[in-house]
Design a protein around this motif. Structure first.
Motif, PDB file in Angstrom:
ATOM      1  N   GLY A   1      -9.184   3.851 -14.826  1.00  0.00           N
ATOM      2  CA  GLY A   1      -8.114   4.849 -14.866  1.00  0.00           C
ATOM      3  C   GLY A   1      -6.763   4.204 -14.723  1.00  0.00           C
ATOM      4  N   VAL A   2      -5.795   4.995 -14.288  1.00  0.00           N
ATOM      5  CA  VAL A   2      -4.417   4.538 -14.156  1.00  0.00           C
ATOM      6  C   VAL A   2      -3.909   4.908 -12.767  1.00  0.00           C
ATOM      7  N   LEU A   3      -3.250   3.959 -12.124  1.00  0.00           N
ATOM      8  CA  LEU A   3      -2.581   4.187 -10.844  1.00  0.00           C
ATOM      9  C   LEU A   3      -1.082   4.079 -11.065  1.00  0.00           C
ATOM     10  N   VAL A   4      -0.339   5.073 -10.607  1.00  0.00           N
ATOM     11  CA  VAL A   4       1.119   5.069 -10.726  1.00  0.00           C
ATOM     12  C   VAL A   4       1.707   4.421  -9.479  1.00  0.00           C
ATOM     13  N   GLY A   5       2.585   3.422  -9.687  1.00  0.00           N
ATOM     14  CA  GLY A   5       3.163   2.683  -8.581  1.00  0.00           C
ATOM     15  C   GLY A   5       4.373   3.363  -7.977  1.00  0.00           C
ATOM     16  N   ALA A   6       5.034   2.635  -7.073  1.00  0.00           N
ATOM     17  CA  ALA A   6       6.197   3.184  -6.385  1.00  0.00           C
ATOM     18  C   ALA A   6       7.378   3.379  -7.324  1.00  0.00           C
ATOM     19  N   ASN A   7       7.403   2.653  -8.451  1.00  0.00           N
ATOM     20  CA  ASN A   7       8.497   2.781  -9.420  1.00  0.00           C
ATOM     21  C   ASN A   7       8.206   3.824 -10.490  1.00  0.00           C
ATOM     22  N   ASP A   8       7.201   4.677 -10.248  1.00  0.00           N
ATOM     23  CA  ASP A   8       6.819   5.743 -11.179  1.00  0.00           C
ATOM     24  C   ASP A   8       6.324   5.200 -12.515  1.00  0.00           C
ATOM     25  N   ALA A   9       5.820   3.976 -12.530  1.00  0.00           N
ATOM     26  CA  ALA A   9       5.257   3.360 -13.730  1.00  0.00           C
ATOM     27  C   ALA A   9       3.822   2.938 -13.440  1.00  0.00           C
ATOM     28  N   PRO A  10       2.951   2.900 -14.459  1.00  0.00           N
ATOM     29  CA  PRO A  10       1.569   2.470 -14.229  1.00  0.00           C
ATOM     30  C   PRO A  10       1.512   1.043 -13.704  1.00  0.00           C
TER      31      PRO A  10
ATOM     32  N   THR B   1      -7.681   5.096  -1.245  1.00  0.00           N
ATOM     33  CA  THR B   1      -7.375   3.876  -0.503  1.00  0.00           C
ATOM     34  C   THR B   1      -7.214   2.752  -1.521  1.00  0.00           C
ATOM     35  N   LEU B   2      -6.421   1.760  -1.190  1.00  0.00           N
ATOM     36  CA  LEU B   2      -6.125   0.678  -2.119  1.00  0.00           C
ATOM     37  C   LEU B   2      -6.544  -0.663  -1.530  1.00  0.00           C
ATOM     38  N   GLU B   3      -7.087  -1.497  -2.392  1.00  0.00           N
ATOM     39  CA  GLU B   3      -7.363  -2.877  -2.011  1.00  0.00           C
ATOM     40  C   GLU B   3      -6.032  -3.581  -1.763  1.00  0.00           C
TER      41      GLU B   3
ATOM     42  N   SER C   1       1.439  -2.512  -6.391  1.00  0.00           N
ATOM     43  CA  SER C   1       1.953  -1.175  -6.690  1.00  0.00           C
ATOM     44  C   SER C   1       3.262  -0.869  -5.971  1.00  0.00           C
ATOM     45  N   GLY C   2       3.534  -1.585  -4.887  1.00  0.00           N
ATOM     46  CA  GLY C   2       4.732  -1.296  -4.111  1.00  0.00           C
ATOM     47  C   GLY C   2       4.581  -0.087  -3.209  1.00  0.00           C
ATOM     48  N   LEU C   3       3.384   0.469  -3.135  1.00  0.00           N
ATOM     49  CA  LEU C   3       3.144   1.634  -2.299  1.00  0.00           C
ATOM     50  C   LEU C   3       2.833   1.226  -0.864  1.00  0.00           C
ATOM     51  N   LYS C   4       2.883   2.179   0.034  1.00  0.00           N
ATOM     52  CA  LYS C   4       2.523   1.973   1.435  1.00  0.00           C
ATOM     53  C   LYS C   4       1.570   3.083   1.860  1.00  0.00           C
ATOM     54  N   VAL C   5       0.837   2.820   2.912  1.00  0.00           N
ATOM     55  CA  VAL C   5      -0.070   3.832   3.440  1.00  0.00           C
ATOM     56  C   VAL C   5       0.758   5.040   3.897  1.00  0.00           C
ATOM     57  N   GLY C   6       0.392   6.202   3.386  1.00  0.00           N
ATOM     58  CA  GLY C   6       1.119   7.426   3.654  1.00  0.00           C
ATOM     59  C   GLY C   6       1.947   7.908   2.472  1.00  0.00           C
TER      60      GLY C   6
END
Length: 357
Positions: free
Chosen positions: A82-91, A126-128, A135-140
Motif C-alpha cells: 500500500g501507500v503511507l503518507v508522510g509528514a510532508n503530505d507526500a507518499p 505502528t511503524l518500523e 516518513s518524518g512522523l512521530k508517535v501520536g
C-alpha cells in the motif's frame, strides 16, 4: 568505455535489487516453522529444489496447530502492498523496496517494541523504526494510508524494529483483525507461521503438524522458506537483467555507429579542406549575397552592359568595346561620363547633337 559503463551499471543494479529483497525476506520470516499449501503443478521439472507456487491454505488450521505440544504460537500470515503518507503530505518512497502492511501479533519472534503499543482497529498503525524515520512522523501523529485504492485516516501509536535490517523497506504494522478480512476474504492464507516453545524440538513439532494438515501441504523450517523465496526473487530478477542487457547491446551499437561516423566525417573534411557548398556557388553566380533576402534593401544590383565599371569578364568586355569606340571616333579623353574632345569640342553623342543643330 561506454559499453563497459552500461554493463557495470546493469550488473550493479541487479545485485543491489537482489540484496535488498533477500534482506527483506530474512527480516520478515522470523518464525521457526511455516505451513504452506500444496504445490501448484507446473510443466517441466518438479524438483523440490526449485521454487514453485503453492495453493492457499485454510486459516482455520491455525487453531488445530495451536493444540500441539511444543507450539508456542501459530498465526496466519498475510501481507499487502500500500501507500503511507508522510509528514510532508507526500507518499513515503524508498529505493527498490515496497511499502508492506503486515499483521502484528502478540509475542511475535524477532520483533522488539521501542515505544507505544500494538495497533487496534482500522484507525491505528505502528511503524518500523526505519519507516518512522523516513516518513518524518512521530508517535501520536495522524496521517493517511492507502490500501487497495481506499484511503484511511490513521494514528501512529507505536514503533518497533526487527533483529535484522529491513533493507530500506517501509513496514507498517496493523491490527490482524482489520487486515486479514481484506487480505484473505475467503479465509485462505499463504502461510501459517509457527513458533516453537523454548526447550521443544523443532523436528518433533514439525512431525506433529504434518499429521493434522491436509495431504500435499508442507511444513518447512525458516531456512528453507528463506531459500525458496530468494530463488523466486532471483528468477524474476533474471528477466529484468535480460531486458537491461539487451538495452546495453543496442546502446553500444548505436554509440559505436555515431562515433565511427563522426570520425569518418572529420577525416574527410581534413583531407579536402574547406570548400564552398554548391548552394553558395549558385547564389554567387546570380549576384546574390548569402544571408540577404531576394528583393531586400541590400540586394546587389546587376550591371547593365555599357554602364558603370562592371566587374569580372563582363566588365572587361564593356571597357574594351568603349575603348574601340573612342579610338574609331578619334577621341583620346577619359572613358567615363560625358567625353569632350579638345580639338573637335566633344565626341560621341555631343558631336552628334551639334551636327543636328
Amino acid at each position: 568505455m561506454l559499453g563497459v559503463a552500461f554493463l557495470s551499471g546493469t550488473l550493479a543494479l541487479r545485485a543491489s535489487l537482489s540484496e535488498t529483497f533477500s534482506k527483506l525476506v530474512s527480516s520478515t520470516a522470523t518464525s521457526d516453522l511455516y505451513v504452506q499449501g500444496p504445490k501448484i503443478a507446473t510443466d517441466g521439472d518438479d524438483s523440490s529444489s526449485k521454487s514453485v507456487p503453492t495453493q492457499p491454505i485454510d486459516s482455520s488450521l491455525t487453531e488445530q496447530i495451536k493444540q500441539i505440544d511444543g507450539v508456542e504460537a501459530a498465526n496466519p500470515g498475510a501481507q499487502m502492498v500500500g501507500v503511507l503518507v508522510g509528514a510532508n503530505d507526500a507518499p513515503v518512497t524508498t529505493t527498490g523496496a515496497p511499502t508492506l502492511f503486515i499483521p502484528l501479533y502478540d509475542n511475535e519472534k524477532g520483533l522488539t517494541w521501542v515505544q507505544g503499543h500494538k495497533p487496534q482497529g482500522a484507525g491505528e498503525i505502528t511503524l518500523e523504526s526505519g519507516a518512522l524515520k523516513n516518513s518524518g512522523l512521530k508517535v501520536g501523529d495522524k496521517t493517511h494510508i492507502v490500501v487497495q485504492g481506499s484511503p484511511t485516516e490513521v494514528t501512529v501509536v507505536g514503533e518497533f524494529h526487527y533483529e535484522s535490517s529491513m533493507a530500506s523497506a517501509t513496514v507498517v504494522g496493523v491490527d490482524p483483525n482489520w487486515l486479514m478480512p481484506i487480505a484473505a476474504p475467503d479465509g485462505k492464507v499463504t502461510t501459517i507461521a509457527v513458533d516453537v516453545a523454548q526447550g521443544s524440538s523443532v523436528n518433533t513439532v514439525k512431525s506433529e503438524i504434518t499429521k493434522v494438515i491436509p495431504d500435499g501441504a508442507r511444513v518447512q523450517p525458516r531456512a528453507e522458506v528463506i531459500k525458496e523465496q530468494n530463488q523466486t526473487i532471483e528468477k524474476q530478477l533474471g528477466f529484468v537483467q535480460v531486458f537491461l542487457l539487451v538495452f546495453v547491446v543496442v546502446a553500444m551499437f548505436v554509440g559505436s555507429f555515431i562515433i565511427m561516423n563522426s570520425f569518418a566525417m572529420r577525416r574527410a573534411s581534413a583531407g579536402q579542406g574547406v570548400r564552398p557548398s554548391a548552394g553558395s556557388r549558385g547564389l554567387a553566380g546570380l549576384g546574390v549575397r548569402r544571408g540577404v533576402p531576394a528583393g531586400g534593401r541590400h540586394r546587389r544590383r546587376r550591371l547593365r552592359p555599357g554602364r558603370g565599371r562592371g566587374r569580372g569578364a563582363a566588365g572587361r568586355t564593356v571597357r574594351a568595346a568603349r575603348r574601340r569606340r573612342h579610338a574609331a571616333a578619334g577621341g583620346h579623353g577619359p572613358e567615363r561620363g560625358h567625353h569632350r574632345d579638345l580639338a573637335g569640342g566633344g565626341t560621341g553623342r555631343h558631336r552628334r547633337r551639334r551636327s543636328a543643330a
